[in-house]
Scaffold this motif. Structure first.
Motif, PDB file in Angstrom:
ATOM      1  N   UNK A  47       0.811  -1.210   0.000  1.00  0.00           N
ATOM      2  CA  UNK A  47       0.000   0.000   0.000  1.00  0.00           C
ATOM      3  C   UNK A  47       0.849   1.267   0.000  1.00  0.00           C
ATOM      4  N   UNK A  48       2.178   1.146  -0.053  1.00  0.00           N
ATOM      5  CA  UNK A  48       3.044   2.316  -0.035  1.00  0.00           C
ATOM      6  C   UNK A  48       2.934   3.047  -1.358  1.00  0.00           C
ATOM      7  N   UNK A  49       2.522   4.332  -1.340  1.00  0.00           N
ATOM      8  CA  UNK A  49       2.259   5.043  -2.577  1.00  0.00           C
ATOM      9  C   UNK A  49       3.487   5.463  -3.367  1.00  0.00           C
ATOM     10  N   UNK A  50       4.635   5.539  -2.768  1.00  0.00           N
ATOM     11  CA  UNK A  50       5.753   6.018  -3.567  1.00  0.00           C
ATOM     12  C   UNK A  50       7.058   6.037  -2.803  1.00  0.00           C
ATOM     13  N   UNK A  51       7.971   6.813  -3.332  1.00  0.00           N
ATOM     14  CA  UNK A  51       9.312   6.842  -2.799  1.00  0.00           C
ATOM     15  C   UNK A  51       9.488   8.033  -1.860  1.00  0.00           C
ATOM     16  N   UNK A  52       9.332   7.785  -0.575  1.00  0.00           N
ATOM     17  CA  UNK A  52       9.417   8.858   0.402  1.00  0.00           C
ATOM     18  C   UNK A  52      10.835   9.388   0.543  1.00  0.00           C
ATOM     19  N   UNK A  53      11.853   8.546   0.357  1.00  0.00           N
ATOM     20  CA  UNK A  53      13.234   9.007   0.468  1.00  0.00           C
ATOM     21  C   UNK A  53      13.556   9.965  -0.677  1.00  0.00           C
ATOM     22  N   UNK A  54      13.175   9.623  -1.899  1.00  0.00           N
ATOM     23  CA  UNK A  54      13.419  10.511  -3.030  1.00  0.00           C
ATOM     24  C   UNK A  54      12.678  11.839  -2.842  1.00  0.00           C
ATOM     25  N   UNK A  55      11.455  11.776  -2.369  1.00  0.00           N
ATOM     26  CA  UNK A  55      10.691  12.995  -2.115  1.00  0.00           C
ATOM     27  C   UNK A  55      11.407  13.868  -1.093  1.00  0.00           C
ATOM     28  N   UNK A  56      11.915  13.260  -0.030  1.00  0.00           N
ATOM     29  CA  UNK A  56      12.646  14.007   0.994  1.00  0.00           C
ATOM     30  C   UNK A  56      13.912  14.644   0.406  1.00  0.00           C
ATOM     31  N   UNK A  57      14.617  13.904  -0.438  1.00  0.00           N
ATOM     32  CA  UNK A  57      15.820  14.454  -1.079  1.00  0.00           C
ATOM     33  C   UNK A  57      15.440  15.664  -1.928  1.00  0.00           C
ATOM     34  N   UNK A  58      14.382  15.519  -2.728  1.00  0.00           N
ATOM     35  CA  UNK A  58      13.963  16.614  -3.607  1.00  0.00           C
ATOM     36  C   UNK A  58      13.472  17.817  -2.808  1.00  0.00           C
TER      37      UNK A  58
END
Length: 174
Positions: A47-58
């Motif tokens: 159910x994880x919608x996406x990449x939270x680490x990449x979002x945090x980096x961006x």
């Protein structure tokens, strides 16, 4: 300078799309090319919608900084998503550096890379929508909890997120 960044220093942030057995080699490569920090996505639950680490980096990356990946396909699942990442980097004044083959979004080569990616995205078939699996019934979660398993183990066994387990347990208490 209250945001913790170093004045005048370009920060190179390495990104590994999935933390698994093979990611140690990617992390070592990224450290070897001068990344100050290397971050990796944890394996996602269904159910994880996406990449939270990449979002945090961006969200964090700043003007003059560089996002570094070992291969372009390690950045995202689709060309459209790669273009979205490039847009976010451009908005922040940051760039992308790919180790193999050596590519950067800086300068004329960056313009050529974007043009190629836009052409590919125009003909790329959209990814099929993932169907969300329904959450397990509360009685299953409660039974595992009563058997002595913690929320992390319950989530792993049932293939759901820890948050789903916590929500179901909280709802059962109410």
């Amino acid at each position: 300078m209250g945001d913790g960044r170093w004045a005048g220093v370009m920060v190179r942030i390495g990104y590994v799309r999935l933390r698994d057995e093979a990611s140690a080699e990617d992390s070592a490569t990224l450290k070897g090319v001068g990344c100050h920090v290397v971050r990796a996505e944890e394996p996602a639950g269904p159910s994880d919608p996406g990449s939270s680490v990449l979002t945090a980096i961006l969200d964090f990356i700043g003007d003059g900084d560089q996002l570094v990946v070992t291969r372009l396909e390690h950045l995202a699942h689709s060309t459209r998503t790669v273009l979205e990442v490039l847009d976010r980097l451009e908005e922040k004044g940051a760039s992308l550096y790919v180790v193999e083959p050596e590519i950067t979004t800086k300068g004329e080569s960056g313009k050529a890379l974007r043009a190629v990616l836009q052409a590919v995205a125009a003909v790329e078939r959209p990814l099929p929508m993932r169907r969300r699996r329904s959450a397990p019934p509360a009685h299953e979660i409660r039974a595992l909890q009563q058997a002595g398993h913690g929320p992390v183990e319950i989530a792993r066994r049932l293939g759901v997120s820890r948050m789903t387990v916590w929500r179901k347990l909280k709802a059962a208490e109410a």
